[in-house]
Design an enzyme around this catalytic site. Structure first.
Site, PDB file in Angstrom:
ATOM      1  N   ASP A  38     -20.221  25.946 -13.520  1.00  0.00           N
ATOM      2  CA  ASP A  38     -20.854  26.178 -14.594  1.00  0.00           C
ATOM      3  C   ASP A  38     -22.372  26.244 -14.032  1.00  0.00           C
ATOM      4  OD1 ASP A  38     -22.372  25.412 -17.024  1.00  0.00           O
ATOM      5  OD2 ASP A  38     -20.469  24.996 -17.898  1.00  0.00           O
ATOM      6  N   ASP A  64     -23.123  31.005 -11.275  1.00  0.00           N
ATOM      7  CA  ASP A  64     -23.575  31.948 -12.607  1.00  0.00           C
ATOM      8  C   ASP A  64     -22.585  32.852 -12.802  1.00  0.00           C
ATOM      9  OD1 ASP A  64     -24.567  33.682 -14.371  1.00  0.00           O
ATOM     10  OD2 ASP A  64     -26.381  34.192 -13.227  1.00  0.00           O
ATOM     11  N   ASN A  91     -13.518  30.472 -19.155  1.00  0.00           N
ATOM     12  CA  ASN A  91     -13.935  29.796 -20.445  1.00  0.00           C
ATOM     13  C   ASN A  91     -15.497  29.830 -20.735  1.00  0.00           C
ATOM     14  OD1 ASN A  91     -14.003  27.518 -22.588  1.00  0.00           O
ATOM     15  ND2 ASN A  91     -15.057  26.597 -20.946  1.00  0.00           N
ATOM     16  N   TYR A 160     -22.343  37.917 -30.306  1.00  0.00           N
ATOM     17  CA  TYR A 160     -21.120  37.104 -30.000  1.00  0.00           C
ATOM     18  C   TYR A 160     -19.782  37.761 -30.564  1.00  0.00           C
ATOM     19  CZ  TYR A 160     -18.582  32.584 -29.750  1.00  0.00           C
ATOM     20  OH  TYR A 160     -17.838  31.674 -29.563  1.00  0.00           O
ATOM     21  N   LYS A 164     -16.816  38.718 -27.926  1.00  0.00           N
ATOM     22  CA  LYS A 164     -15.379  38.375 -27.806  1.00  0.00           C
ATOM     23  C   LYS A 164     -14.293  39.014 -28.320  1.00  0.00           C
ATOM     24  CE  LYS A 164     -16.549  34.057 -26.837  1.00  0.00           C
ATOM     25  NZ  LYS A 164     -16.011  33.297 -25.402  1.00  0.00           N
TER      26      LYS A 164
END
Length: 255
Positions: A38, A64, A91, A160, A164
């Protein structure tokens, strides 16, 4: 159904909180060697601390996901240390603190930033992991998208929903490309879950009436948890899902 990942190596991106943390801990509980990355170093520390508290171990690194060189270096470190790479969970994602705005107010920079973490990250990690999985003749890649990628986003953030949806397209394409090498590629599309500070803010913004309306739109009339998402991921990573690829599983309580 008892799942066992003993001897397997798992990478989970975006593991500083929420879904990523739950997924990492679940794999560790089932015997896997888990490596988590992360950009949130403090959150990664908490992920590791909570694992130790439960007698588990996860390796954490600050990476990153949009930096191709950093991604390659991390995957190389993992495969050198463990000799293998069995499962990749893409994720990392989210809205990066952005809020819904009219289309004409969205800058190109904001648009690209969301694509960078949600789509570029999944592509770069799959690209780095694929050679090792091909040599093994086996692998599992699980991407975490969103119900927003199958419909519209509750956030109202155009990038977003688009990112996705793009990630779901990438899942299906890679499933066909990597299938001949024994690698499955699947996607989990969560519904709304209060899993991190951003979703907590979103939940509070709805107010009592909006919260009630959201719950009434769910067949089971309740919100899920990060553990619900982790369970779906572990299934896709398991031997029981060996003949499943290119699929999107909505984990949303029923719509």
């Amino acid at each position: 159904m008892k799942l066992d990942f003993t001897g397997q190596t798992v990478i989970v991106t975006g593991g500083a909180h929420g879904f990523g943390r739950a997924i990492a801990h679940a794999f560790a509980q089932d015997g896997a060697a888990v490596w988590v990355c992360d950009t949130n170093a403090e959150g990664l520390g908490e992920t590791a601390r909570l694992a130790r508290q439960d007698g588990l171990k996860v390796e954490t690194r600050t990476v990153d996901v949009g930096d191709g060189a950093a991604v390659q270096a991390f995957v190389q470190e993992v495969t050198v240390a463990t000799g293998r790479l069995d499962v990749l969970v893409n994720n990392a994602g989210g809205v990066l603190g952005q809020v819904g705005r009219p289309l004409e107010e969205v800058s190109p920079e904001d648009w690209r930033a969301i694509f960078r973490v949600n789509v570029d990250g999944a592509f770069l990690f799959a690209q780095a992991a694929a050679p090792k999985m091909k040599r093994q003749g086996r692998g599992r890649i699980i991407n975490i998208s969103s119900g927003a990628g199958l419909g519209v986003s509750l956030t109202g953030i155009q990038a977003y929903a688009s990112a996705k949806a793009a990630q779901i397209g990438l899942t299906r394409q890679l499933a066909h490309e990597l299938g001949p090498f024994g690698i499955t590629v699947n996607n989990v599309a969560p519904g709304f879950v209060r899993s991190n500070p951003a979703t907590e803010r979103q939940w509070e913004s709805y107010g009592a009436l909006g919260q009630e309306q959201l719950l009434n739109g769910i067949a089971l009339k309740r919100l899920g948890s990060p553990q619900d998402i982790a369970s779906a991921v572990l299934f896709f990573a398991s031997e029981q899902a060996g003949w499943i690829t290119g699929q999107v599983l909505s984990v949303d309580g029923g719509k």
